[in-house]
Each structure stands twice: as C-alpha cells, then as structure tokens.
Design a protein around this motif. Structure first.
Motif, short mmCIF file in Angstrom:
data_model
loop_
_atom_site.label_atom_id
_atom_site.label_comp_id
_atom_site.label_asym_id
_atom_site.label_seq_id
_atom_site.Cartn_x
_atom_site.Cartn_y
_atom_site.Cartn_z
N LYS A 14 0.84 -1.19 0.00
CA LYS A 14 0.00 0.00 0.00
C LYS A 14 0.87 1.23 0.00
O LYS A 14 1.76 1.39 0.84
CB LYS A 14 -0.90 -0.02 1.25
CG LYS A 14 -1.97 1.03 1.24
CD LYS A 14 -2.84 0.87 2.46
CE LYS A 14 -3.57 -0.44 2.46
NZ LYS A 14 -4.47 -0.58 3.61
N ASN A 107 -15.99 -0.56 0.67
CA ASN A 107 -14.68 -0.93 1.20
C ASN A 107 -13.59 -0.78 0.16
O ASN A 107 -12.47 -0.32 0.45
CB ASN A 107 -14.72 -2.37 1.72
CG ASN A 107 -15.58 -2.52 2.96
OD1 ASN A 107 -15.83 -1.55 3.67
ND2 ASN A 107 -16.03 -3.74 3.22
N GLU A 111 -10.45 1.93 0.45
CA GLU A 111 -9.05 1.51 0.36
C GLU A 111 -8.30 2.33 -0.70
O GLU A 111 -7.19 2.80 -0.46
CB GLU A 111 -8.96 0.02 0.04
CG GLU A 111 -7.53 -0.49 -0.01
CD GLU A 111 -7.44 -1.97 -0.29
OE1 GLU A 111 -6.31 -2.47 -0.44
OE2 GLU A 111 -8.51 -2.63 -0.38
N HIS A 112 -8.93 2.52 -1.83
CA HIS A 112 -8.29 3.30 -2.89
C HIS A 112 -8.10 4.76 -2.47
O HIS A 112 -7.16 5.43 -2.92
CB HIS A 112 -9.12 3.25 -4.17
CG HIS A 112 -8.84 2.07 -5.04
ND1 HIS A 112 -7.72 1.99 -5.84
CD2 HIS A 112 -9.53 0.91 -5.22
CE1 HIS A 112 -7.73 0.83 -6.49
NE2 HIS A 112 -8.82 0.16 -6.13
N GLU A 114 -6.96 5.97 0.05
CA GLU A 114 -5.72 6.20 0.79
C GLU A 114 -4.61 6.76 -0.10
O GLU A 114 -3.67 7.37 0.38
CB GLU A 114 -5.25 4.91 1.45
CG GLU A 114 -6.15 4.39 2.55
CD GLU A 114 -5.52 3.23 3.29
OE1 GLU A 114 -4.37 3.38 3.75
OE2 GLU A 114 -6.16 2.17 3.41
#
Length: 352
Positions: A14, A107, A111-112, A114
């Motif tokens: 990430k 969800n 997440e993307h 971030e």
C-alpha cells in the motif's frame, strides 16, 4: 494510457502517499455518469488523472461450476461498465487507470482513497432503493474516505445551471419530505455578516450563492475542510462564501428576543468569522472570501445554500456533531437533501 488491476494479482503493498489522482466509482448508472463528468472537468482543470473503479460483489455459491460462471459474468459486466467510463474520460483528453475488483464497493473505494487526493461518486448508484436520497456507497465513502469526497446529486448537470424546476434555478428549498420548506432562522434571517441583524422574511429565500464555493464554518473553527474549500476557490477562480450557522442563545424556545438584545451575540460570532477570513486571506490572498452569519437550524440553512452554490464543502463532523460519529448529523442531512455537488472533508477542526 489505461492501467488495469487483475483479480489474480492483488496489490501487494500500500502506497503511503497520495497522488494527483481523482478516484471515481463507476457502475454505469446515470448518477455515476454525472459524477464521472464532474470528475473529468476537475481532472482537466487540475491536470490530474482519473482512477476509475468498478466492482462486483463476492457471492458464495455451493456449486463451484455455477460460482465460477457467476463470477465470470459479473466481472465481464463490471469490465464493460469500466470500458465505457474509460472511453468517456479519454475522449476528453484525461489520463486514466482502470480497476475491476471483487468485493464491497464502499470498502474497495475507501481503500483506494488512501492513495488519491479526491474521490467522486454519484449520490445514488444503480442499485439504490427507490425513495432513498443517499446511497449506501456514497454515504459510506463520505464517512470513511481518507481523502475529500465529492457527492454529485441526481439532476446535476456539469454543463448547465439546473433544470429541475424548468425556470433556470434549482428551485425552492424543500424539507425532508420533498415539500417546499418555510425555513425561518430563529431571530434574524440570512445576513451578510458585515450587515447588522435583520428580520426581513424574504432575506433567506432571496440569498444566492451562484458561482461561489460555500464552506460551512463551525463557530470560527478552522480545519481541513476550510483549506480544501479555499483551494477549490483558488483553482476555479471563484469567490469563497464562509457560512456560519448557530442556534439562538436562548435555545429553541419558539420565541425571539428583540434584535437589540441579540447584537452582542451577533458581534461575538462575527468576530470569530472575521478571524477565519483573516486566516484565509493570509494563505490565499487571491481568493475573495465573504462571511455570512445565520441563526437557525444548520442543516436547513446549509441545504438551502445548495440550491444555488457551485459546491458546498462540509467537514465530517462539526456544527454540533457528537464524538464518535464519523459523519455528523448536519453533514448527513445536507448530503441527503442537497442539490449541488457536495464535498466532505475528513479531519479535525481547530479553533481560530
């Protein structure tokens, strides 16, 4: 150039920094397409790229053959939606990267978020329930996103002012039941904070924020939402309207003190707004900022601003929010009933 992630090779790590990328959730619905069009315009203005994400649900099927067939069909449908969105963006000269992923849409988008600087979604998606004004994906992303999220409502047109009432305006303000609202701030109507309090009933309905970026300021507080709004105003060359809404000092008693008795309270709130204006001017000297002070119900007044504003910017909490709530009740109400694009910015406020 289009980049695509594969379900067979999930992201192994990430990224820790955000990039000049706008995240857009696409599902092929008309609302999704309006959000995409808004994002395309923004990407072109900022010279940023788009990250287009299409998802399909993970469904357990006991028969592995049936399950594999379903997954393949669902993925192909999501891919077709993504391909159309990609072409729509690239036809406007916008760089794109495309992702098809399995899982819960909220969800996946959170997440993307971030690693992107802005997220954009339609107010309701293809699977929204009839009568539901705010979809679960848009509300979930606005509450949990790591970057500012713009929610584009039904009926918003990036190429026109608004067209729902056939009169070139966004129409009269409406309450939670869709009826025309008779919003009455407690003891003085919507005023420019440089003016003294006034009790003219026509003041609120006559106020227009056309061509402006509106930021909801919570009693002189500063924070990420304020600076995102100021940056939007700078990038788009638009005035910034700082709107502060506070309840009457006597509480919601159904009666109003004389105007002369409310002057000290008005001056105190005006002083707080003035300090915020000074802070904005120091950081953004080219942005024309104006203070607007209201006394009444924050949600109703802010929903009213969406009738004419180009964009209304909100914090995830504030204006009376309770600790522990990721998205305050005022922000939720404005997202549900607002009629212009609305930006929700995560992060805490600080006192000016």
């Amino acid at each position: 150039m289009v980049q695509q992630t594969s379900l067979l090779f999930p992201r192994l790590c990430k990224a820790v920094s955000m990039h000049n990328v706008i995240l857009v959730g696409v599902d092929g619905s008309s609302n999704s397409n309006r959000a995409l069009d808004w994002a395309i315009v923004e990407a072109n203005i900022r010279n940023w790229s788009l990250r287009l994400v299409s998802t399909f649900p993970s469904t357990f099927v006991a028969d592995p053959i049936v399950g594999a067939s379903y997954a393949l069909a669902a993925r192909q449908e999501a891919q077709a939606v993504l391909d159309q969105a990609t072409k729509r963006a690239e036809d406007q000269g916008v760089r794109t990267e495309a992702h098809v992923e399995s899982g819960d849409a909220t969800n996946v988008l959170v997440e993307h978020s971030e690693t992107t600087k802005l997220a954009v979604v339609g107010k309701r998606g293809r699977k929204g329930f009839v009568g539901r004004l705010l979809g679960s994906v848009s509300s979930g992303l606005a509450a949990h996103s790591h970057c500012p999220t713009v929610v584009v409502p039904q009926g918003h047109d990036t190429t026109a002012t608004e067209l729902e009432d056939g009169q070139g305006t966004r129409g009269a303000p409406r309450n939670e039941r869709g009826e025309q609202s008779t919003m009455q701030p407690t003891f003085f109507e919507a005023v420019n904070a440089e003016d003294p309090p006034r009790q003219q009933e026509s003041a609120l309905n006559g106020l227009s924020f056309t061509g402006q970026i509106v930021i909801a300021v919570d009693s002189g507080m500063q924070g990420p939402a304020l600076w995102e709004a100021a940056e939007m105003a700078r990038v788009h060359g638009k005035p910034l309207a700082l709107v502060s809404v506070t309840g009457a000092p006597v509480g919601d008693l159904g009666w109003s003190p004389p105007v002369k008795d409310s002057d000290p309270y008005h001056e105190e709130e005006l002083a707080k707004l003035t300090r915020v204006i000074t802070a904005v001017a120091a950081r953004y000297p080219d942005v024309k900022a104006s203070p607007h002070l209201f006394i009444g119900k924050p949600a109703e007044v802010l929903v009213h601003t969406t009738q004419t504003a180009d964009l209304v910017v909100l914090g995830t909490r504030g204006l009376g929010g309770f600790p522990g709530l990721l998205l305050g009740s005022v922000s939720q109400a404005v997202l549900h009933h607002g009629r212009s694009p609305m930006m929700v910015v995560p992060g805490a406020n600080t006192v000016s």
